[in-house]
Design a protein around this motif. Structure first.
Motif, PDB file in Angstrom:
ATOM      1  N   ILE A 295      -5.653  -1.143   6.625  1.00 27.08           N
ATOM      2  CA  ILE A 295      -5.734  -2.076   5.513  1.00 27.08           C
ATOM      3  C   ILE A 295      -5.689  -3.496   6.061  1.00 27.08           C
ATOM      4  CG2 ILE A 295      -4.663  -2.883   3.380  1.00 27.08           C
ATOM      5  CD1 ILE A 295      -3.632  -0.109   2.886  1.00 27.08           C
TER       6      ILE A 295
ATOM      7  N   TRP B  77      -8.183  -9.408   2.811  1.00 26.64           N
ATOM      8  CA  TRP B  77      -9.589  -9.602   2.432  1.00 26.64           C
ATOM      9  C   TRP B  77     -10.140 -10.965   2.864  1.00 26.64           C
ATOM     10  CZ3 TRP B  77     -11.934 -12.802  -1.476  1.00 26.64           C
ATOM     11  CH2 TRP B  77     -11.057 -13.712  -2.068  1.00 26.64           C
TER      12      TRP B  77
ATOM     13  N   ILE C 250      -6.501   6.627  -4.357  1.00 25.91           N
ATOM     14  CA  ILE C 250      -6.250   5.214  -4.097  1.00 25.91           C
ATOM     15  C   ILE C 250      -4.879   4.816  -4.627  1.00 25.91           C
ATOM     16  CG2 ILE C 250      -7.026   2.877  -4.630  1.00 25.91           C
ATOM     17  CD1 ILE C 250      -8.724   4.326  -2.564  1.00 25.91           C
TER      18      ILE C 250
ATOM     19  N   ARG D 221      -1.956   2.952  -2.565  1.00 24.60           N
ATOM     20  CA  ARG D 221      -1.250   1.759  -3.050  1.00 24.60           C
ATOM     21  C   ARG D 221       0.268   1.934  -2.914  1.00 24.60           C
ATOM     22  NH1 ARG D 221      -4.903  -1.373  -6.378  1.00 24.60           N
ATOM     23  NH2 ARG D 221      -6.591  -0.072  -7.200  1.00 24.60           N
TER      24      ARG D 221
ATOM     25  N   PHE E 287       1.308   1.579   0.659  1.00 23.54           N
ATOM     26  CA  PHE E 287       1.281   0.162   1.029  1.00 23.54           C
ATOM     27  C   PHE E 287       2.483  -0.569   0.429  1.00 23.54           C
ATOM     28  CE2 PHE E 287      -0.330  -4.226   0.518  1.00 23.54           C
ATOM     29  CZ  PHE E 287      -0.675  -4.493   1.829  1.00 23.54           C
TER      30      PHE E 287
ATOM     31  N   GLN F 148      -1.957  -5.014  -6.519  1.00 23.54           N
ATOM     32  CA  GLN F 148      -2.868  -4.796  -5.402  1.00 23.54           C
ATOM     33  C   GLN F 148      -4.301  -4.567  -5.883  1.00 23.54           C
ATOM     34  OE1 GLN F 148      -1.469  -1.495  -3.048  1.00 23.54           O
ATOM     35  NE2 GLN F 148       0.667  -2.059  -3.373  1.00 23.54           N
TER      36      GLN F 148
ATOM     37  N   ILE G 113      -7.515  -3.036  -3.997  1.00 28.41           N
ATOM     38  CA  ILE G 113      -7.977  -2.359  -2.788  1.00 28.41           C
ATOM     39  C   ILE G 113      -9.486  -2.196  -2.873  1.00 28.41           C
ATOM     40  CG2 ILE G 113      -7.772  -0.305  -1.355  1.00 28.41           C
ATOM     41  CD1 ILE G 113      -5.230  -1.933  -1.433  1.00 28.41           C
ATOM     42  N   LYS G 114     -10.188  -2.648  -1.831  1.00 32.05           N
ATOM     43  CA  LYS G 114     -11.647  -2.648  -1.840  1.00 32.05           C
ATOM     44  C   LYS G 114     -12.193  -2.034  -0.563  1.00 32.05           C
ATOM     45  CE  LYS G 114     -11.580  -7.122  -4.257  1.00 32.05           C
ATOM     46  NZ  LYS G 114     -12.148  -8.491  -4.284  1.00 32.05           N
TER      47      LYS G 114
ATOM     48  N   SER H  94     -12.929  -3.663  -6.940  1.00 33.38           N
ATOM     49  CA  SER H  94     -11.700  -2.920  -6.649  1.00 33.38           C
ATOM     50  C   SER H  94     -11.908  -1.429  -6.894  1.00 33.38           C
ATOM     51  CB  SER H  94     -10.554  -3.413  -7.539  1.00 33.38           C
ATOM     52  OG  SER H  94     -10.261  -4.763  -7.269  1.00 33.38           O
TER      53      SER H  94
ATOM     54  N   LEU I  24      -9.946  -0.477   4.691  1.00 31.41           N
ATOM     55  CA  LEU I  24      -9.876  -0.987   3.321  1.00 31.41           C
ATOM     56  C   LEU I  24      -9.377  -2.422   3.341  1.00 31.41           C
ATOM     57  CD1 LEU I  24      -8.224   2.107   1.567  1.00 31.41           C
ATOM     58  CD2 LEU I  24     -10.659   1.580   1.768  1.00 31.41           C
ATOM     59  N   TYR I  25      -9.682  -3.158   2.279  1.00 33.25           N
ATOM     60  CA  TYR I  25      -9.320  -4.566   2.203  1.00 33.25           C
ATOM     61  C   TYR I  25      -8.389  -4.795   1.011  1.00 33.25           C
ATOM     62  CZ  TYR I  25     -13.049  -5.172   5.578  1.00 33.25           C
ATOM     63  OH  TYR I  25     -13.840  -5.080   6.684  1.00 33.25           O
ATOM     64  N   PHE I  26      -7.358  -5.587   1.251  1.00 31.85           N
ATOM     65  CA  PHE I  26      -6.332  -5.846   0.238  1.00 31.85           C
ATOM     66  C   PHE I  26      -6.438  -7.276  -0.270  1.00 31.85           C
ATOM     67  CE2 PHE I  26      -2.270  -8.076  -0.250  1.00 31.85           C
ATOM     68  CZ  PHE I  26      -1.791  -7.473  -1.397  1.00 31.85           C
TER      69      PHE I  26
END
Length: 409
Positions: A109, A112, A130, A134, A137, A149, A151-152, A159, A177-179
């Motif tokens: 993660i 972003w 997902i 989360r 995380f 959050q 998440i992408k 998202s 993944l990007y946060f």
């Protein structure tokens, strides 16, 4: 002079035979993916696993490779991550196969904006959602609770939904993944209760003509026009209905919204409620031009639109009765008020606009008309967005439906 080991592998007929087996295995993978796609995403990997065996490694099973032929040591690494050996497939299907052999996924993660690694989750189950990611995380960063959050898969993408499954995403066994931090959140139920309670009580301040509003003159303590009392009843009924729907009817696809938005929303609802109430209850207010006929027509229209709006909200709520958050096509029911679904995608907005049009006719007040116009513009934007979502999600969506106004808009 001896040849390097790599040259031996390239020149050996046995290795050529092993590579041929590898290509056949990849073709079998592609056929199983095609069959799984035909059965649908739900049957995906389970169906292909039942219909075809995983490709055997050279030297480990029957066939030519079983005659003592050994594959090169780097054979498993020849494909890219998430692909079958030899690079014959990738994406979600390839990730499922790799996950099936390794047993777990690895999830990286990143932030972003900075692309800095925030955490690395090891041994994540392939069927993890997902929402579960989360929560993992959140354990590492307690201040970023799941609702906060985003998440992408891509820093600039949309998202991911909570119910999406890791092994169904187009990622390899090491998923990146990007946060994005959405900021402090507040529940939608709380938002609506705050937004709708304010106008209800603000209107009463002007209706009861508090001395600090219109002055101390005794002539200003009550209104001689019955329409003023009727307007207060209709306005109160509208917001009480909204509060009841918020508690007992509405089901929200997203549980929260950013806390900063509630200030903007409250200024809109509370501010307009004060503006409308000030003029409707003003001592110099004049009743509608056409008297009782105009008022009675407006009251009937108001009640019909309120009943229609409530019926649509109940119908939409029934789509999620079993707790499902999957987007579905709404259809008319036996209730005649829902038959507007035949013509528009968002009849709840159609009825809402009709409610404020009738209130404008009833009071014949310019501020009410301006508020109705702004409501119509905003709800048209929302209706168009929802209509586009339906068209994008469902190929069989009724083509004759319009967003908010039948046959026009």
């Amino acid at each position: 002079m001896s040849l390097p080991a790599a040259a031996v592998y390239r020149s050996s007929p046995a290795v050529f035979e092993a590579r041929e087996l590898q290509n056949l295995a990849c073709a079998r993978c592609r056929r199983s993916r095609t069959a799984a796609a035909a059965r649908g995403p739900a049957a995906g990997w389970a169906g292909s696993a039942a219909s075809s065996r995983p490709p055997a490694r050279p030297g480990s099973g029957p066939g030519p490779a079983g005659r003592g032929v050994r594959a090169p040591p780097d054979w498993p690494q020849r494909g890219a991550p998430g692909r079958c050996p030899g690079g014959g497939g990738g994406g979600a299907a390839g990730a499922r196969r790799m996950g099936g052999r390794a047993g777990f996924f690895e999830v990286e993660i990143l932030d972003w904006e900075t692309k800095k690694q925030l955490c690395f989750l090891d041994k994540v189950e392939p069927n993890a959602t997902i929402r579960e990611i989360r929560l993992m995380f959140h354990k590492l960063y307690p201040r970023w609770y799941p609702a906060r959050q985003s998440i992408k898969l891509d820093p600039k993408g949309k998202s991911l939904r909570d119910e999406e499954i890791l092994q169904h995403l187009p990622v390899g066994t090491t998923a990146t993944l990007y946060f994005k931090d959405l900021g402090p959140q507040i529940r939608w139920t709380t938002v609506f209760l705050i937004e709708y309670t304010g106008p209800l009580f603000i209107y009463f301040v002007f209706y009861f003509r508090m001395t600090f509003v219109y002055g101390l003159d005794e002539r200003f303590t009550s209104s001689p026009h019955p329409v003023v009392n009727l307007a207060c009843i209709c306005h109160s009924f509208h917001y009480i209905k909204r509060l009841i729907e918020t508690v007992f009817v509405h089901r929200f696809s997203r549980g929260t919204m950013p806390l900063r938005n509630i200030v903007k929303n409250c200024l809109y609802y509370w501010g307009f409620a004060a503006w409308l109430a000030y003029y409707i209850n003003h001592p110099l207010y004049t009743p509608p031009s056409y008297g009782k006929k105009q008022i009675n027509f407006a009251v009937i229209m108001f009640l019909l639109c309120e009943a229609g709006n409530f019926s649509i909200h109940v119908a939409l709520s029934d789509l999620w009765r079993n707790g499902s958050k999957t987007c579905k096509i709404p259809y008319p029911t036996k209730n005649p008020f829902t038959w507007l679904f035949f013509f528009v995608s968002c009849p709840n907005y159609t009825y809402e606009v009709g409610t404020w049009i009738s209130f404008t006719i009833m009071t014949q007040c310019v501020p009410v008309g301006l508020f109705t116009l702004l409501c119509f513009i905003q709800m048209t934007v929302w209706a168009k967005d929802k209509h586009c979502t339906y068209l994008r999600e469902f190929k069989d969506y009724p083509s004759h439906r319009m967003p908010i106004i039948p046959f026009l808009l």
